[in-house]
Design a protein around this motif. Structure first.
Motif, mmCIF file in Angstrom:
data_model
loop_
_atom_site.group_PDB
_atom_site.id
_atom_site.type_symbol
_atom_site.label_atom_id
_atom_site.label_comp_id
_atom_site.label_asym_id
_atom_site.label_seq_id
_atom_site.Cartn_x
_atom_site.Cartn_y
_atom_site.Cartn_z
ATOM 1 N N PHE A 1 65.329 15.311 30.915
ATOM 2 C CA PHE A 1 64.198 14.522 31.399
ATOM 3 C C PHE A 1 63.879 14.841 32.854
ATOM 4 C CE2 PHE A 1 62.393 10.663 33.301
ATOM 5 C CZ PHE A 1 61.251 10.545 32.516
ATOM 6 N N MET A 2 64.916 15.004 33.681
ATOM 7 C CA MET A 2 64.692 15.378 35.082
ATOM 8 C C MET A 2 63.939 16.703 35.178
ATOM 9 S SD MET A 2 67.956 14.340 37.427
ATOM 10 C CE MET A 2 69.257 14.657 36.272
ATOM 11 N N TRP A 3 64.331 17.664 34.355
ATOM 12 C CA TRP A 3 63.667 18.970 34.400
ATOM 13 C C TRP A 3 62.209 18.857 33.945
ATOM 14 C CZ3 TRP A 3 68.240 21.741 31.459
ATOM 15 C CH2 TRP A 3 69.361 21.706 32.285
ATOM 16 N N LYS A 4 61.991 17.978 32.988
ATOM 17 C CA LYS A 4 60.613 17.760 32.529
ATOM 18 C C LYS A 4 59.750 17.194 33.652
ATOM 19 C CE LYS A 4 58.034 15.149 28.999
ATOM 20 N NZ LYS A 4 58.166 14.266 27.808
ATOM 21 N N MET A 5 60.262 16.209 34.373
ATOM 22 C CA MET A 5 59.511 15.633 35.489
ATOM 23 C C MET A 5 59.336 16.636 36.628
ATOM 24 S SD MET A 5 58.594 12.649 34.522
ATOM 25 C CE MET A 5 58.476 13.397 32.883
ATOM 26 N N ALA A 6 60.372 17.448 36.873
ATOM 27 C CA ALA A 6 60.264 18.470 37.915
ATOM 28 C C ALA A 6 59.174 19.474 37.567
ATOM 29 C CB ALA A 6 61.608 19.173 38.097
ATOM 30 N N CYS A 7 59.071 19.829 36.303
ATOM 31 C CA CYS A 7 58.011 20.757 35.873
ATOM 32 C C CYS A 7 56.633 20.134 36.059
ATOM 33 C CB CYS A 7 58.226 21.157 34.417
ATOM 34 S SG CYS A 7 59.647 22.244 34.149
ATOM 35 N N ARG A 8 56.514 18.829 35.821
ATOM 36 C CA ARG A 8 55.227 18.161 36.044
ATOM 37 C C ARG A 8 54.870 18.176 37.534
ATOM 38 N NH1 ARG A 8 53.358 14.719 31.840
ATOM 39 N NH2 ARG A 8 52.351 13.386 33.389
ATOM 40 N N ALA A 9 55.887 18.001 38.384
ATOM 41 C CA ALA A 9 55.636 18.063 39.827
ATOM 42 C C ALA A 9 55.222 19.469 40.248
ATOM 43 C CB ALA A 9 56.890 17.626 40.591
ATOM 44 N N ILE A 10 55.870 20.479 39.675
ATOM 45 C CA ILE A 10 55.515 21.872 39.992
ATOM 46 C C ILE A 10 54.075 22.158 39.590
ATOM 47 C CG2 ILE A 10 56.012 24.281 39.416
ATOM 48 C CD1 ILE A 10 58.963 23.405 39.072
ATOM 49 N N ALA A 11 53.662 21.611 38.453
ATOM 50 C CA ALA A 11 52.305 21.869 37.958
ATOM 51 C C ALA A 11 51.243 21.333 38.914
ATOM 52 C CB ALA A 11 52.132 21.236 36.577
ATOM 53 N N GLU A 12 51.580 20.309 39.706
ATOM 54 C CA GLU A 12 50.619 19.755 40.658
ATOM 55 C C GLU A 12 50.423 20.674 41.865
ATOM 56 O OE1 GLU A 12 48.759 16.947 40.453
ATOM 57 O OE2 GLU A 12 49.469 16.805 38.383
ATOM 58 N N LYS A 13 51.503 21.344 42.311
ATOM 59 C CA LYS A 13 51.431 22.270 43.457
ATOM 60 C C LYS A 13 52.249 23.523 43.145
ATOM 61 C CE LYS A 13 50.613 19.210 47.414
ATOM 62 N NZ LYS A 13 51.121 18.836 48.760
ATOM 63 N N PRO A 14 51.745 24.368 42.255
ATOM 64 C CA PRO A 14 52.563 25.507 41.816
ATOM 65 C C PRO A 14 52.737 26.601 42.856
ATOM 66 C CG PRO A 14 50.376 25.611 40.843
ATOM 67 C CD PRO A 14 50.453 24.301 41.568
ATOM 68 N N PHE A 15 51.838 26.704 43.813
ATOM 69 C CA PHE A 15 51.888 27.834 44.746
ATOM 70 C C PHE A 15 52.487 27.460 46.102
ATOM 71 C CE2 PHE A 15 48.271 28.655 41.871
ATOM 72 C CZ PHE A 15 48.752 29.812 41.268
ATOM 73 N N ALA A 16 52.027 26.372 46.692
ATOM 74 C CA ALA A 16 52.484 26.008 48.035
ATOM 75 C C ALA A 16 53.761 25.179 48.017
ATOM 76 C CB ALA A 16 51.389 25.250 48.776
ATOM 77 N N GLY A 17 53.991 24.389 46.957
ATOM 78 C CA GLY A 17 55.136 23.500 46.919
ATOM 79 C C GLY A 17 54.947 22.301 47.844
ATOM 80 N N TYR A 18 55.959 21.460 47.908
ATOM 81 C CA TYR A 18 55.903 20.221 48.685
ATOM 82 C C TYR A 18 56.676 20.308 49.993
ATOM 83 C CZ TYR A 18 54.139 18.196 44.326
ATOM 84 O OH TYR A 18 53.399 17.912 43.209
ATOM 85 N N GLY A 19 57.248 21.464 50.296
ATOM 86 C CA GLY A 19 58.016 21.619 51.521
ATOM 87 C C GLY A 19 59.486 21.288 51.322
ATOM 88 N N ILE A 20 60.333 21.861 52.157
ATOM 89 C CA ILE A 20 61.771 21.614 52.068
ATOM 90 C C ILE A 20 62.048 20.128 52.307
ATOM 91 C CG2 ILE A 20 64.016 22.107 53.118
ATOM 92 C CD1 ILE A 20 62.983 24.887 53.745
#
Length: 541
Positions: free
Chosen positions: A227-246
């Motif tokens: 489930f954690m990996w599923k949510m992480a993938c949803r977060a990646i889909a929102e910002k796939p290129f720049a990411g959210y920062g360290i």
């Protein structure tokens, strides 16, 4: 003269091993006066120890004048074996009760706070020992065999499936590399091509059976990871290129999980296993969330190149350690801990370095420069954390005023620590400084996925008379972790207030409080249910 040269040579090599151990020995550092899960003490240890690396290396050059001496990769091998042996003995002492564990819920943690990363560290060291035992002779073989036996005594007790898989695959790969399985498989391929489909089918069946057994060992834990990996993938889909920062994983994960549960389209087991994790329990997904997919892919290419170079140079033990760390990273968080952050680049460099003095000099300059650059800030952080530990005693005792004053002084140094910000905001809430509490807690939301932050913000708005905002924040909490009963209880109390009376919503929240099945029954849940029943009685009569 020959004996003198022999002794000086060994002393020079010993200095090189000591230099690597100094950098990696942070794994064995335990700081008193700090919480068991606090790692700043390990960083201070690293900073101080790394300052001694350059003198050690320069002295080894003088003693090994005109000679090449021990390579960097060999020194890393010896350092990992020795430190792995220390950790294995540490774990055995904990199992026999002669040394205390560093976590109240687990008997075995080594110098770590949790048995998972501890098992991962042992799994990373095991292939190094196996390679030395297979490829060496004399004292090196005996030391490697002894450390491997110690690790094998402790590793099963850690109950970490990720570590078992990492150790198993990496050791099998090292064994196959030493025994020349590549050439043997090529011969077998030419002679038995017709049997390949049957062999593949049998191998897949065995893997499926092994996977099912490991899943059945801790099914809820496995579902939680998925489930954690599923949510992480949803977060990646929102910002796939720049990411959210360290450092942006927790906030991004929380928003993704909140949005997912808000739709109402989810399975019941997902609500049961959902949590508020600090890490993705998958370093690849966490890197993609924070750094974006392109940069993560670039880093993986660098790691693959180092692994390939290590294999070409015949450094199978080091490659096995790197492979074990990469496998373990699929379902854990080794690179979120100081020892992983330091050991990983050391392994990469040990796989690719040429073996000359230049590799040693670069290592010494990088280690010493990093320690010198970090030391002042880390010492300031350590002092602040020690003071925080003292003030926390008052926080837990409920002394709001001295706590808020103490936390205000520590805020400039600890303002990026989620736990500190939560406690500071909570203390402000208790001292009825609601606006200040909301300001601090909204900063905490940038570093944490804990729904309790939303609950306290909602209570602050309720105390200030802003009931619609209180309702909105508490509803966000129910969406972030719908399995928690507390926010439904707070909403029920909100809807029962004379100034914000909403009988239909109150009835819905009351039923959820009374009927929702918690993960663990507790006195607090029973008290909430009894209070909700009393509120209903007061409402009716």
């Amino acid at each position: 003269m020959a004996i003198r040269k022999y002794v000086i040579g060994y002393a020079g090599d010993g200095l090189r091993v000591a230099a690597v151990i100094a950098v990696l020995s942070m794994v064995c550092s335990v700081s008193t006066g700090l919480p068991a899960d606090e790692t700043i003490g390990q960083w201070v240890w690293f900073d101080r120890a790394s300052l001694g690396v350059l003198p050690c290396i320069l002295l080894s050059f003088l003693w090994r004048r005109g000679e090449k001496g021990m390579s960097f990769g060999t020194a890393v091998v010896w350092a990992l074996m020795l430190l792995g042996g220390v950790e294995a003995v540490w774990g055995l002492c904990q199992l026999y009760g002669s040394v205390a564990s560093r976590h109240s819920l687990y008997a075995l943690t080594g110098s770590f706070f949790n048995p998972g990363p501890y098992s991962g560290y042992l799994a990373m060291t095991l292939p190094v020992c196996l390679h030395q035992w297979l490829a060496r002779s004399g004292p090196a073989k005996n030391v490697a065999g002894g450390v491997a036996l110690l690790i094998l005594c402790v590793l099963p007790a850690g109950m970490s499936r990720s570590a078992w898989l990492a150790a198993g695959f990496s050791c099998l790969w090292v064994y196959g590399g030493v025994k020349g399985w590549k050439e043997q498989m090529a011969v077998w391929w030419r002679q038995h091509r017709k049997h390949i489909p049957v062999a593949v089918a049998i191998g897949l069946c065995l893997l499926l059976v092994a996977g099912w057994c490991l899943f059945s060992l801790k099914p809820d834990s496995a579902r939680g990871r998925l489930f954690m990996w599923k949510m992480a993938c949803r977060a990646i889909a929102e910002k796939p290129f720049a990411g959210y920062g360290i450092g942006g994983f927790s906030s991004a994960y929380a928003d993704a999980q909140e949005a997912y549960f808000a739709t109402g389209d989810y399975a019941l087991w997902e609500e049961y296993v959902a949590g508020s994790p600090e890490y993705a329990f998958n370093e690849y997904l966490q890197a993609a969330v924070e750094l974006g997919i392109p940069l993560t892919a670039g880093l993986l290419i660098v790691v693959a190149f180092c692994l390939w170079m290590g294999m070409r140079k015949g450094r199978l033990g080091l490659c096995g350690a790197l492979l074990s760390l990469m496998i373990f990273s699929f379902s854990s968080y080794p690179l979120q801990l100081p020892v992983g952050i330091v050991t990983f680049p050391v392994l990469l460099w040990a796989c690719v370095e040429s073996g000359g003095r230049g590799a040693w000099l670069l290592f010494a300059l990088l280690a010493g420069g990093t320690g010198l650059f970090r030391l002042q800030d880390d010492r300031q952080m350590e002092r602040a954390c020690r003071e925080w530990a003292n003030v926390r005693v008052l926080y837990r005792a409920g002394a709001s005023r001295p706590v808020t004053e103490g936390y205000e002084k520590l805020y400039p140094v600890l303002k990026e620590r989620a736990a500190f910000l939560f406690e500071y905001g909570h203390a402000l809430h208790k001292s009825k400084q609601f606006e200040a509490s909301n300001r601090i807690l909204q900063e905490a939301l940038l570093h944490s996925s804990d729904p309790m932050i939303l609950n306290i913000i909602g209570k602050n708005h309720q105390e200030m008379g802003d009931y619609p905002s209180a309702e909105a924040w508490l509803l966000r909490s129910t969406h972030r972790l719908p399995g928690r009963i507390y926010p439904y209880y707070l909403l029920a109390k909100l809807y029962a207030l004379p100034a914000y009376r909403q009988p239909d919503k109150f009835e819905k929240m009351k039923q959820l409080v009374l009927t929702k099945e918690p993960k663990v029954q507790s006195t607090a849940i029973r008290q909430m249910r009894e209070e909700v029943k009393k509120i209903q009685m007061v409402t009716l009569f």
